[in-house]
Design a protein around this motif. Structure first.
Motif, PDB file in Angstrom:
ATOM      1  N   ALA A   1       0.834  -1.205   0.000  1.00  0.00           N
ATOM      2  CA  ALA A   1       0.000   0.000   0.000  1.00  0.00           C
ATOM      3  C   ALA A   1       0.868   1.255   0.000  1.00  0.00           C
ATOM      4  O   ALA A   1       0.556   2.250  -0.670  1.00  0.00           O
ATOM      5  CB  ALA A   1      -0.925  -0.007   1.213  1.00  0.00           C
TER       6      ALA A   1
ATOM      7  N   ILE B   1      -6.435  -3.016  -3.681  1.00  0.00           N
ATOM      8  CA  ILE B   1      -6.568  -2.200  -2.473  1.00  0.00           C
ATOM      9  C   ILE B   1      -7.912  -1.476  -2.461  1.00  0.00           C
ATOM     10  O   ILE B   1      -8.577  -1.385  -1.417  1.00  0.00           O
ATOM     11  CB  ILE B   1      -5.403  -1.200  -2.365  1.00  0.00           C
ATOM     12  CG1 ILE B   1      -4.092  -1.969  -2.117  1.00  0.00           C
ATOM     13  CG2 ILE B   1      -5.644  -0.203  -1.230  1.00  0.00           C
ATOM     14  CD1 ILE B   1      -2.860  -1.100  -2.066  1.00  0.00           C
TER      15      ILE B   1
ATOM     16  N   VAL C   1      -5.136   0.444   6.098  1.00  0.00           N
ATOM     17  CA  VAL C   1      -4.574  -0.882   5.823  1.00  0.00           C
ATOM     18  C   VAL C   1      -3.944  -1.475   7.080  1.00  0.00           C
ATOM     19  O   VAL C   1      -4.115  -2.667   7.378  1.00  0.00           O
ATOM     20  CB  VAL C   1      -3.545  -0.794   4.674  1.00  0.00           C
ATOM     21  CG1 VAL C   1      -2.759  -2.095   4.550  1.00  0.00           C
ATOM     22  CG2 VAL C   1      -4.246  -0.475   3.359  1.00  0.00           C
TER      23      VAL C   1
ATOM     24  N   SER D   1      -6.224 -10.949  -0.896  1.00  0.00           N
ATOM     25  CA  SER D   1      -5.803  -9.921  -1.857  1.00  0.00           C
ATOM     26  C   SER D   1      -4.305  -9.991  -2.120  1.00  0.00           C
ATOM     27  O   SER D   1      -3.852  -9.840  -3.262  1.00  0.00           O
ATOM     28  CB  SER D   1      -6.171  -8.531  -1.328  1.00  0.00           C
ATOM     29  OG  SER D   1      -7.568  -8.400  -1.191  1.00  0.00           O
TER      30      SER D   1
ATOM     31  N   THR E   1      -4.825   6.098   3.814  1.00  0.00           N
ATOM     32  CA  THR E   1      -4.947   4.713   3.352  1.00  0.00           C
ATOM     33  C   THR E   1      -4.010   3.799   4.132  1.00  0.00           C
ATOM     34  O   THR E   1      -4.373   2.669   4.474  1.00  0.00           O
ATOM     35  CB  THR E   1      -4.638   4.623   1.847  1.00  0.00           C
ATOM     36  OG1 THR E   1      -5.464   5.541   1.141  1.00  0.00           O
ATOM     37  CG2 THR E   1      -4.890   3.215   1.328  1.00  0.00           C
TER      38      THR E   1
END
Length: 276
Positions: free
Chosen positions: A156, A270, A169, A255, A165
Motif C-alpha cells: 500500500a 486495495i 490498511v 488480496s 490509506t
C-alpha cells in the motif's frame, strides 16, 4: 548461565551478543550442558534443528524466537507438541536485530506456562523489557502472520497511497490477525499488544519488499536484485490454507495472494478492500 542459540543468522547472532553482554555463556548450534535453548533458525527448520540435538537434551527450557510457519504449513507449537518433554516458550515482539545488539531500548513478550518468570529474570535488562503472557496461541499467531501482513502494508505504501490509506490498511491488518487468532483460541488483548500491533509497526524487510511490489515490480525481479525472498512470501500460501480451513474471511491475505501469485493490479485490489 549457559545458553545455547540455534541459528546464527541476523537475529540469532544479535540475541547471542545481547545474552553475552548479560554475562551468560553462549554456545551456537550445540547443547553442551546449557540450561536454556534459544531457537532462532528460520521457522521451517525449527523442528529439524531441535531433533538433531534431541539426544543431548535433558531438561533445558526451549525458547522459540523464529517467526512464521513450520514444516508442512503448521504452527511451530503444533510440530513440536509430542516430540519434546521440555518446557517450550515463545519470545516475540518488535525487536530489530541490529537495535537489540546496539542496546536500543526494546520490548518483547515471553509466552508459555510455568517457569517464564525465572526466564524473564535471566534475560531482561534495562535495555530489554520482557512482558509475560499465558496466551501462547495468540502470541504465536501474531508472530506467524506478521510477515504476511507487513508485505501488504508495504505494498500500500509503495503504490503511492497517502497516510489515510496506510492507517486504514494497518488497522485492517491488525483486525485480520485478531480474527484468525480468536478463531484458534487466542485472547483479544494479545492482538492489541507488542506481538501484533507493535511488530507490525516496524519497518521490516518484508515491508520494504512489499514497497517494491507496490511500485509494480515483479517478485522474481526484486528477489534477484536483493538476493533473497522474504519470509512473508513463503508464509503467504500457508496463511491462505489456514483461513480456508478455518472458513473465515481474510481479505488482506486473499488480496495479497492475488497480487503476488496471480499478478492482479495493486490499486484495484486495495480499492476492493477499502470498498468492502
Amino acid at each position: 548461565m549457559k545458553i545455547a542459540v540455534l541459528g546464527n543468522g541476523i537475529f540469532g547472532s544479535a540475541m547471542a551478543s545481547y545474552l553475552s553482554k548479560k554475562r551468560h555463556e553462549v554456545v551456537f548450534d550445540m547443547i553442551d550442558n546449557s540450561e536454556i535453548i534459544f531457537v532462532c533458525s528460520t521457522s521451517n527448520l525449527v523442528l529439524s534443528s531441535l531433533l538433531k540435538l534431541q539426544k543431548e537434551m535433558t531438561n533445558q527450557k526451549i525458547i522459540i524466537c523464529s517467526k512464521g510457519f513450520a514444516e508442512e504449513g503448521k504452527l511451530i507449537s503444533e510440530v513440536l507438541k509430542g516430540n519434546f518433554k521440555n518446557e517450550i516458550f515463545f519470545l516475540y515482539g518488535p525487536t530489530l536485530a541490529e537495535e537489540l545488539e546496539k542496546g536500543v531500548p526494546s520490548s518483547m513478550v515471553l509466552a508459555g506456562g510455568n517457569g517464564k518468570e525465572e526466564i524473564k529474570k535471566q534475560i531482561e535488562s534495562k535495555n530489554l523489557r520482557v512482558e509475560l503472557s499465558d496466551d501462547v496461541i495468540g502470541v504465536e499467531i501474531s508472530a506467524t502472520l506478521k510477515n504476511v501482513m507487513a508485505l501488504f502494508i508495504g505494498i500500500a505504501q509503495g503504490a503511492g497511497y497517502g497516510q489515510n490509506t496506510a492507517a486504514f490498511v494497518f488497522t485492517k491488518a491488525v483486525q485480520e490477525v485478531k480474527n484468525i487468532g480468536l478463531a484458534l483460541g487466542g485472547k483479544v488483548e494479545t492482538f492489541l499488544g507488542l506481538t501484533c500491533v507493535g511488530d507490525l509497526f516496524l519497518s521490516s524487510r518484508n515491508r520494504l519488499f512489499g514497497i517494491e511490489l507496490g511500485k509494480g515490480r515483479k517478485l522474481d525481479e526484486i528477489s534477484s536484485e536483493t538476493g533473497h525472498t522474504p519470509a512473508g512470501i513463503f508464509d503467504l500460501k500457508n496463511a491462505q490454507r489456514m483461513v480456508k480451513k478455518l472458513d473465515i474471511k481474510a481479505p488482506i491475505i486473499e488480496s495479497l495472494y492475488k497480487i503476488v501469485f496471480e499478478n492482479c493490479p495493486v490499486r484495484d485490489t486495495i480499492k476492493e478492500i477499502i470498498s468492502n
